[in-house]
Design a protein around this motif. Structure first.
Motif, PDB file in Angstrom:
ATOM      1  N   ASN A 264     -11.709  13.068   5.306  1.00  0.00           N
ATOM      2  CA  ASN A 264     -11.501  11.745   6.133  1.00  0.00           C
ATOM      3  C   ASN A 264     -10.644  10.818   5.380  1.00  0.00           C
ATOM      4  OD1 ASN A 264     -11.552  11.173   8.632  1.00  0.00           O
ATOM      5  ND2 ASN A 264     -13.583  10.169   8.307  1.00  0.00           N
ATOM      6  N   VAL A 265     -11.555  10.721   4.356  1.00  0.00           N
ATOM      7  CA  VAL A 265     -11.224   9.518   3.451  1.00  0.00           C
ATOM      8  C   VAL A 265     -10.171   9.573   3.202  1.00  0.00           C
ATOM      9  CG1 VAL A 265     -11.874   7.982   1.314  1.00  0.00           C
ATOM     10  CG2 VAL A 265     -13.758   8.834   3.183  1.00  0.00           C
ATOM     11  N   ALA A 266      -9.553  11.014   2.823  1.00  0.00           N
ATOM     12  CA  ALA A 266      -7.192  10.961   2.792  1.00  0.00           C
ATOM     13  C   ALA A 266      -6.552  10.438   3.606  1.00  0.00           C
ATOM     14  CB  ALA A 266      -7.806  12.902   1.732  1.00  0.00           C
ATOM     15  N   LEU A 267      -7.567  11.254   5.021  1.00  0.00           N
ATOM     16  CA  LEU A 267      -6.190  11.006   5.659  1.00  0.00           C
ATOM     17  C   LEU A 267      -6.617   9.444   6.514  1.00  0.00           C
ATOM     18  CD1 LEU A 267      -5.222  12.683   8.087  1.00  0.00           C
ATOM     19  CD2 LEU A 267      -7.444  12.643   9.464  1.00  0.00           C
TER      20      LEU A 267
ATOM     21  N   LYS B  82      -1.476  16.512   0.474  1.00  0.00           N
ATOM     22  CA  LYS B  82      -2.242  17.848  -0.243  1.00  0.00           C
ATOM     23  C   LYS B  82      -3.004  18.706  -0.494  1.00  0.00           C
ATOM     24  CE  LYS B  82      -0.728  14.577  -3.402  1.00  0.00           C
ATOM     25  NZ  LYS B  82       0.113  14.310  -5.291  1.00  0.00           N
ATOM     26  N   THR B  83      -2.808  19.542  -0.844  1.00  0.00           N
ATOM     27  CA  THR B  83      -4.164  20.258  -1.158  1.00  0.00           C
ATOM     28  C   THR B  83      -3.978  21.292  -2.643  1.00  0.00           C
ATOM     29  OG1 THR B  83      -3.141  22.962  -0.576  1.00  0.00           O
ATOM     30  CG2 THR B  83      -4.702  21.221   0.645  1.00  0.00           C
ATOM     31  N   SER B  84      -3.639  20.931  -3.625  1.00  0.00           N
ATOM     32  CA  SER B  84      -3.271  20.773  -5.303  1.00  0.00           C
ATOM     33  C   SER B  84      -4.443  20.870  -5.974  1.00  0.00           C
ATOM     34  CB  SER B  84      -1.928  20.616  -5.720  1.00  0.00           C
ATOM     35  OG  SER B  84      -1.813  18.956  -5.340  1.00  0.00           O
ATOM     36  N   ALA B  85      -5.301  19.880  -5.595  1.00  0.00           N
ATOM     37  CA  ALA B  85      -6.576  19.689  -6.050  1.00  0.00           C
ATOM     38  C   ALA B  85      -7.507  19.678  -6.250  1.00  0.00           C
ATOM     39  CB  ALA B  85      -6.223  17.733  -6.222  1.00  0.00           C
ATOM     40  N   LEU B  86      -7.688  20.961  -5.028  1.00  0.00           N
ATOM     41  CA  LEU B  86      -8.265  21.731  -4.192  1.00  0.00           C
ATOM     42  C   LEU B  86      -9.408  22.341  -5.432  1.00  0.00           C
ATOM     43  CD1 LEU B  86      -8.333  21.170  -0.957  1.00  0.00           C
ATOM     44  CD2 LEU B  86      -9.317  20.240  -1.837  1.00  0.00           C
ATOM     45  N   LEU B  87     -10.835  22.494  -5.013  1.00  0.00           N
ATOM     46  CA  LEU B  87     -10.962  23.468  -6.087  1.00  0.00           C
ATOM     47  C   LEU B  87     -11.832  24.888  -5.862  1.00  0.00           C
ATOM     48  CD1 LEU B  87     -12.231  21.052  -9.383  1.00  0.00           C
ATOM     49  CD2 LEU B  87      -9.796  22.278  -8.721  1.00  0.00           C
TER      50      LEU B  87
ATOM     51  N   PHE C 275       1.048  -1.494   0.206  1.00  0.00           N
ATOM     52  CA  PHE C 275       0.031  -0.290  -0.490  1.00  0.00           C
ATOM     53  C   PHE C 275       0.567   0.839   0.117  1.00  0.00           C
ATOM     54  CE2 PHE C 275      -3.132   2.899   1.571  1.00  0.00           C
ATOM     55  CZ  PHE C 275      -4.558   1.779   0.411  1.00  0.00           C
ATOM     56  N   ASN C 276       2.309   1.321   0.322  1.00  0.00           N
ATOM     57  CA  ASN C 276       2.577   1.950   0.755  1.00  0.00           C
ATOM     58  C   ASN C 276       3.641   2.933  -0.488  1.00  0.00           C
ATOM     59  OD1 ASN C 276       3.057   2.305   2.884  1.00  0.00           O
ATOM     60  ND2 ASN C 276       4.978   0.880   3.386  1.00  0.00           N
ATOM     61  N   SER C 277       3.536   2.202  -1.768  1.00  0.00           N
ATOM     62  CA  SER C 277       3.924   2.149  -3.058  1.00  0.00           C
ATOM     63  C   SER C 277       2.136   3.051  -4.452  1.00  0.00           C
ATOM     64  CB  SER C 277       4.868   1.982  -3.743  1.00  0.00           C
ATOM     65  OG  SER C 277       3.435   0.356  -4.246  1.00  0.00           O
ATOM     66  N   LYS C 278       1.087   3.478  -2.906  1.00  0.00           N
ATOM     67  CA  LYS C 278      -0.015   3.655  -4.247  1.00  0.00           C
ATOM     68  C   LYS C 278      -0.344   5.280  -4.058  1.00  0.00           C
ATOM     69  CE  LYS C 278      -0.818  -0.542  -5.176  1.00  0.00           C
ATOM     70  NZ  LYS C 278      -0.227  -1.318  -5.870  1.00  0.00           N
ATOM     71  N   ARG C 279      -0.469   5.666  -4.935  1.00  0.00           N
ATOM     72  CA  ARG C 279      -1.350   6.864  -5.235  1.00  0.00           C
ATOM     73  C   ARG C 279      -2.935   6.565  -5.568  1.00  0.00           C
ATOM     74  NH1 ARG C 279       2.291  11.476  -5.996  1.00  0.00           N
ATOM     75  NH2 ARG C 279       4.123  10.310  -6.289  1.00  0.00           N
ATOM     76  N   VAL C 280      -3.921   7.518  -4.185  1.00  0.00           N
ATOM     77  CA  VAL C 280      -5.408   7.096  -4.446  1.00  0.00           C
ATOM     78  C   VAL C 280      -5.702   8.376  -5.064  1.00  0.00           C
ATOM     79  CG1 VAL C 280      -6.892   6.345  -2.840  1.00  0.00           C
ATOM     80  CG2 VAL C 280      -4.869   5.459  -3.286  1.00  0.00           C
ATOM     81  N   LEU C 281      -6.533   8.646  -5.543  1.00  0.00           N
ATOM     82  CA  LEU C 281      -7.200   9.721  -6.249  1.00  0.00           C
ATOM     83  C   LEU C 281      -8.961   9.769  -5.524  1.00  0.00           C
ATOM     84  CD1 LEU C 281      -7.613  12.610  -7.518  1.00  0.00           C
ATOM     85  CD2 LEU C 281      -8.567  10.520  -9.302  1.00  0.00           C
TER      86      LEU C 281
ATOM     87  N   SER D 172      -2.986   7.060   6.559  1.00  0.00           N
ATOM     88  CA  SER D 172      -2.956   6.350   7.459  1.00  0.00           C
ATOM     89  C   SER D 172      -2.361   4.862   7.211  1.00  0.00           C
ATOM     90  CB  SER D 172      -4.103   6.600   8.296  1.00  0.00           C
ATOM     91  OG  SER D 172      -5.011   5.080   8.398  1.00  0.00           O
ATOM     92  N   LEU D 173      -2.800   4.499   5.630  1.00  0.00           N
ATOM     93  CA  LEU D 173      -2.196   3.463   5.804  1.00  0.00           C
ATOM     94  C   LEU D 173      -0.966   3.270   4.896  1.00  0.00           C
ATOM     95  CD1 LEU D 173      -6.215   1.785   4.758  1.00  0.00           C
ATOM     96  CD2 LEU D 173      -4.922   0.873   5.989  1.00  0.00           C
ATOM     97  N   GLY D 174      -0.102   4.472   4.554  1.00  0.00           N
ATOM     98  CA  GLY D 174       0.437   4.573   3.900  1.00  0.00           C
ATOM     99  C   GLY D 174       0.609   5.140   2.773  1.00  0.00           C
ATOM    100  N   ALA D 175      -0.585   5.239   2.070  1.00  0.00           N
ATOM    101  CA  ALA D 175      -0.418   5.074   0.469  1.00  0.00           C
ATOM    102  C   ALA D 175      -0.468   7.223   0.912  1.00  0.00           C
ATOM    103  CB  ALA D 175      -1.517   5.008   0.273  1.00  0.00           C
ATOM    104  N   ILE D 176      -0.453   6.884  -1.018  1.00  0.00           N
ATOM    105  CA  ILE D 176      -0.583   9.332  -0.740  1.00  0.00           C
ATOM    106  C   ILE D 176      -1.535   9.505  -1.614  1.00  0.00           C
ATOM    107  CG2 ILE D 176       1.040  10.561  -2.322  1.00  0.00           C
ATOM    108  CD1 ILE D 176       3.471   8.758  -2.374  1.00  0.00           C
ATOM    109  N   PRO D 177      -2.422   9.539  -0.902  1.00  0.00           N
ATOM    110  CA  PRO D 177      -3.515  10.719  -0.898  1.00  0.00           C
ATOM    111  C   PRO D 177      -3.381  11.617  -1.879  1.00  0.00           C
ATOM    112  CG  PRO D 177      -3.628  10.814   1.270  1.00  0.00           C
ATOM    113  CD  PRO D 177      -2.241  10.161   1.019  1.00  0.00           C
ATOM    114  N   THR D 178      -4.360  11.508  -2.920  1.00  0.00           N
ATOM    115  CA  THR D 178      -4.813  13.503  -3.578  1.00  0.00           C
ATOM    116  C   THR D 178      -6.172  13.825  -3.281  1.00  0.00           C
ATOM    117  OG1 THR D 178      -2.782  13.325  -5.140  1.00  0.00           O
ATOM    118  CG2 THR D 178      -4.947  14.624  -5.300  1.00  0.00           C
ATOM    119  N   LEU D 179      -6.949  14.616  -2.775  1.00  0.00           N
ATOM    120  CA  LEU D 179      -8.097  14.861  -3.024  1.00  0.00           C
ATOM    121  C   LEU D 179      -8.428  15.378  -3.720  1.00  0.00           C
ATOM    122  CD1 LEU D 179     -11.263  15.041  -1.207  1.00  0.00           C
ATOM    123  CD2 LEU D 179      -9.722  16.412   0.344  1.00  0.00           C
ATOM    124  N   CYS D 180      -9.580  15.813  -4.444  1.00  0.00           N
ATOM    125  CA  CYS D 180     -10.087  16.717  -5.789  1.00  0.00           C
ATOM    126  C   CYS D 180     -11.700  16.763  -5.072  1.00  0.00           C
ATOM    127  CB  CYS D 180     -10.506  15.991  -7.064  1.00  0.00           C
ATOM    128  SG  CYS D 180     -11.022  16.745  -7.864  1.00  0.00           S
ATOM    129  N   SER D 181     -11.768  18.467  -4.411  1.00  0.00           N
ATOM    130  CA  SER D 181     -13.453  18.502  -4.625  1.00  0.00           C
ATOM    131  C   SER D 181     -13.194  20.135  -4.027  1.00  0.00           C
ATOM    132  CB  SER D 181     -13.392  18.407  -2.855  1.00  0.00           C
ATOM    133  OG  SER D 181     -15.585  18.492  -1.961  1.00  0.00           O
TER     134      SER D 181
END
Length: 127
Positions: A57-60, A94-99, A10-16, A64-73
């Motif tokens: 909260n899902v991103a958080l 990260k806040t870069s994908a927040l609109l 899971f540590n190497s995963k990126r999750v949108l 916590s599981l070790g992946a890299i989340p990107t929140l788009c909202s």
């Protein structure tokens, strides 16, 4: 497959994460009297807290599981949007994908808890 191996991968995963992000606010207090204006309890607030809610909260949790989340909202540009971004940064998200949109309202769901009971929830949101 061992559970440790699953978490290690899971540590190497990126999750949108795409969804409704919000602030979950909590007000804790005590009820000791009733209002003279209407038959409602008066809550004397002792503690107030704001946390990431909804898709944030899902991103958080993903982080916590070790992946890299990107929140788009979409969030508002006002003070609550700023508070939301600060909560994200405080948690290392990260806040870069927040609109940010001047016509949008940053959702806040406030729970009032008094005398060991969830008394009411107050929602501030665009539906």
């Amino acid at each position: 497959m061992e559970i440790q191996s699953v978490f290690h991968q899971f540590n190497s995963k990126r999750v949108l994460i795409i969804g409704d992000a919000m602030i979950d606010a909590y007000m804790w207090g005590e009820i000791n009297r009733t209002s003279p204006e209407a038959p409602v309890d008066i809550v004397n607030i002792k503690k107030y807290e704001k946390r990431l809610g909804g898709a944030a909260n899902v991103a958080l949790n993903v982080k916590s599981l070790g992946a890299i989340p990107t929140l788009c909202s979409i969030i508002g540009k006002g003070i609550n949007g700023t508070i939301f971004k600060n909560l994200m940064k405080k948690e290392g998200l990260k806040t870069s994908a927040l609109l940010s949109n001047k016509n949008a309202k940053t959702t806040i769901k406030t729970r009032v808890i008094a005398n060991n009971k969830h008394q009411i929830r107050i929602d501030e949101e665009d539906i």
